[in-house]
Design a protein around this motif. Structure first.
Motif, short mmCIF file in Angstrom:
data_model
loop_
_atom_site.label_atom_id
_atom_site.label_comp_id
_atom_site.label_asym_id
_atom_site.label_seq_id
_atom_site.Cartn_x
_atom_site.Cartn_y
_atom_site.Cartn_z
N ARG A 178 0.80 -1.17 -0.11
CA ARG A 178 0.06 -0.02 0.02
C ARG A 178 0.73 1.25 -0.09
NH1 ARG A 178 -4.50 -2.07 4.42
NH2 ARG A 178 -5.10 -3.68 2.99
N PHE A 179 0.36 2.30 -0.65
CA PHE A 179 0.89 3.57 -0.52
C PHE A 179 0.45 4.52 0.72
CE2 PHE A 179 1.78 4.47 -5.26
CZ PHE A 179 2.41 3.15 -5.47
N THR A 180 1.30 5.22 1.14
CA THR A 180 0.99 6.02 2.38
C THR A 180 0.09 7.02 2.15
OG1 THR A 180 3.23 5.92 3.22
CG2 THR A 180 2.00 7.41 4.08
N VAL A 181 -1.01 7.12 3.02
CA VAL A 181 -1.97 8.02 3.16
C VAL A 181 -1.72 9.11 4.20
CG1 VAL A 181 -4.54 8.70 2.85
CG2 VAL A 181 -3.81 6.66 2.28
N SER A 182 -2.04 10.38 4.00
CA SER A 182 -1.71 11.57 4.82
C SER A 182 -2.48 11.16 6.38
CB SER A 182 -2.11 12.90 4.13
OG SER A 182 -2.17 13.94 5.30
N LEU A 183 -1.92 11.24 7.27
CA LEU A 183 -2.62 11.08 8.63
C LEU A 183 -3.75 12.48 9.02
CD1 LEU A 183 0.06 9.75 10.90
CD2 LEU A 183 -1.39 8.48 9.66
N ALA A 184 -3.12 13.31 8.45
CA ALA A 184 -4.01 14.50 8.39
C ALA A 184 -5.14 14.44 7.73
CB ALA A 184 -3.21 15.89 7.98
N LEU A 185 -5.09 14.01 6.51
CA LEU A 185 -6.06 13.84 5.45
C LEU A 185 -7.32 12.65 6.44
CD1 LEU A 185 -7.77 14.30 3.04
CD2 LEU A 185 -6.36 12.74 1.93
N LEU A 186 -6.58 11.50 6.92
CA LEU A 186 -7.43 10.56 7.59
C LEU A 186 -8.35 11.31 8.79
CD1 LEU A 186 -5.25 7.50 7.18
CD2 LEU A 186 -7.20 8.14 5.85
N ALA A 282 -18.14 20.11 2.15
CA ALA A 282 -16.53 19.90 2.79
C ALA A 282 -16.16 18.57 2.41
CB ALA A 282 -16.81 20.10 4.32
N ALA A 283 -17.09 17.42 2.53
CA ALA A 283 -16.57 15.97 2.20
C ALA A 283 -16.05 15.98 0.76
CB ALA A 283 -17.70 15.15 2.40
N LYS A 289 -9.02 16.08 -2.30
CA LYS A 289 -7.75 16.02 -1.92
C LYS A 289 -7.21 14.56 -2.22
CE LYS A 289 -7.85 20.06 1.38
NZ LYS A 289 -7.55 20.46 2.84
N TRP A 290 -7.82 13.75 -1.53
CA TRP A 290 -7.58 12.52 -1.68
C TRP A 290 -7.22 11.72 -2.97
CZ3 TRP A 290 -8.68 7.97 -4.13
CH2 TRP A 290 -8.22 6.55 -3.62
N THR A 291 -8.03 12.32 -4.07
CA THR A 291 -7.86 12.03 -5.54
C THR A 291 -6.66 12.39 -5.89
OG1 THR A 291 -10.35 11.88 -5.72
CG2 THR A 291 -9.13 11.91 -7.83
#
Length: 472
Positions: A178-186, A282-283, A289-291
């Protein structure tokens, strides 16, 4: 009264039963109700006391009369297939414009139907007042394209590297890959009621660095202007976006029943000025941002694998909701073409045509006839199944060889998906001509194809899953 007497508390279920709608006022109402309950008041008395807090139910909104709101056309038919396609697009767009919130509409040169009559077509734009329509961006929220200039890297080496790092097909990446996902984004996902679910959070991690299937691709080519190599990716928000879409449609349906029962379910909306509307908007920004991070992950992994020199990188979505003034513009397969449509907009956007044609690098012209949009690609004149029927005895492999001669076209799953070959799409030169004729965008460069990777022809999951537990 005896101090030892206790009373069941008033709950949110009571409030809803009494006619209150959930919202930010609920905690205060519950506090007041239970303070009265503690003093020994009965439920009937409490209900009467709170009746004045129930907001007035707005009158329901009827569908507008057919033709009451017109829409712009930037599409022309060249043959019988295109004539039939345009007729169907007009029919569904005419019905769509009856939606009470819609104030303007447009169809792009790549328009084609995408569901029952009244559903926004691919290549359609609908501007709504105080309303976000989840069905008008569909499950593939923020379907988008990104380009990275890779200097004078060898195109074959780039395509080989990209094939080794990208991921097509259903599902996500397995543990360990897996690739890393920003903890701030999560954390931001967790703070949003539409995205704070175990499924959305799990998919946000598993699907990072994946591209899905269908018409999503990874393209490698050379700039006609500079001769430099470039990589272009096309995909949407994958699992997290699909989860948001489903939740959004549920919320919109609740409003539809109250505000406009006549409106078809696919055109239900969330009032933008409601608490749900603010949270959904907001979602959408978080999914965006995720995309973008998903595109970046694939591009950077390819850069690292091939050791390329990196130049410019930019992107644009073409399946999203954009706010402009006091209207919400829903672009279903339509590219924003006005300056500053987003904080990270560069002024340049991308329009891919088909695997055998260049990706267009364009500068939008904010054409009034297009409501400020340009097309997102070449579109289709008929369905995938109709394309397969017209193939007759020609095999997908034969068609691939005939239509992409000299190009390095790969299918990640192995099988050639004939419905993604050039003949399945509208003629690229016709779309380009219409872009110019209607002043939708100015072409600044062409990224001529070297090759691409597509998902490929994969059997449906229900054909390959184990029989265990399958319903008869």
């Amino acid at each position: 009264m005896s101090e030892t007497m206790t009373y069941d508390p008033v709950t949110g279920a009571h409030l809803k039963e009494w006619g209150h709608r959930p919202g930010k006022q609920f905690p205060e109402l519950l506090a007041r109700a239970n303070a009265m309950r503690a003093e020994g008041y009965g439920l009937v008395k409490i209900r009467m006391e709170l009746d004045g807090e129930i907001p007035a139910v707005p009158p329901t909104l009827d569908l507008r009369a057919p033709g009451a709101v017109a829409f712009h056309e930037t599409i022309e038919a060249q043959d019988a297939d295109e004539e039939d396609n345009v007729t169907k697009v007009r029919e569904t767009m005419t019905e769509l414009m009856r939606t009470p919130t819609i104030e303007a509409g447009a169809i792009m040169p790549d328009a084609c139907p995408a569901g029952p009559v009244g559903t926004i077509p691919v290549g359609g734009v609908a501007a709504a007042r105080n309303a976000i329509h989840p069905g008008m961006h569909s499950a593939d929220i923020c379907c988008s394209v990104m380009i990275t200039d890779l200097g004078h890297a060898d195109p074959k080496a780039v395509l080989d590297a990209a094939q080794a790092v990208t991921h097509f097909g259903p599902g996500g990446r397995p543990q360990g890959k897996r690739f890393t996902v920003s903890l701030a984004l999560l954390d931001a996902f967790r703070a949003n009621p539409f995205l704070d679910s175990p499924k959305a959070l799990r998919m946000a991690q598993e699907h990072m660095g994946t591209q899905g299937d269908g018409n999503h691709f990874l393209f490698v080519g050379r700039s006609r202007k500079t001769g430099r190599t470039a990589i272009v990716t096309h995909h949407g928000s994958r699992g997290p976006g699909a989860v948001l879409y489903k939740s959004g449609m549920i919320a919109a349906e609740q409003f539809r029943k109250q505000l406009s029962p006549q409106t078809p379910k696919q055109n239900a909306w969330i009032p933008a000025d409601s608490e749900e509307g603010a949270n959904y908007w907001a979602a959408l920004q978080l999914i965006r941002k995720w995309t973008k991070a998903n595109h970046n992950a694939i591009h950077q992994a390819t850069v690292d694998a091939v050791g390329a020199e990196v130049g410019d990188r930019f992107w644009n979505e073409h399946n999203f909701v954009f706010r402009r003034g006091d209207l919400f513009y829903h672009g279903k397969g339509a590219t924003p073409a006005w300056d500053g449509y987003a904080a990270d907009a560069t002024g340049l956007t991308l329009i891919p045509l088909n695997m055998a044609e260049p990706v267009l690098v364009v500068r939008g012209k904010d054409a009034a006839k297009g409501l400020g949009f340009s097309p997102h690609g070449a579109g289709r004149n008929y369905s995938r199944s109709e394309h397969r029927r017209r193939m007759g005895s020609v095999t997908p492999e034969q068609m691939l060889m005939a239509e992409t001669q000299g190009l390095d076209v790969r299918f990640h799953a192995g099988g050639v998906d004939a419905s993604e070959l050039p003949s399945s799409y509208k003629k690229a030169d016709s779309v380009v001509r219409q872009i110019k004729a209607h002043g939708l965008a100015e072409i600044e460069d062409y990224i001529d194809p070297y090759g691409c990777i597509m998902a490929g022809d994969v059997p449906p999951f229900w054909k390959t899953r184990p029989n265990k537990g399958r319903r008869a």
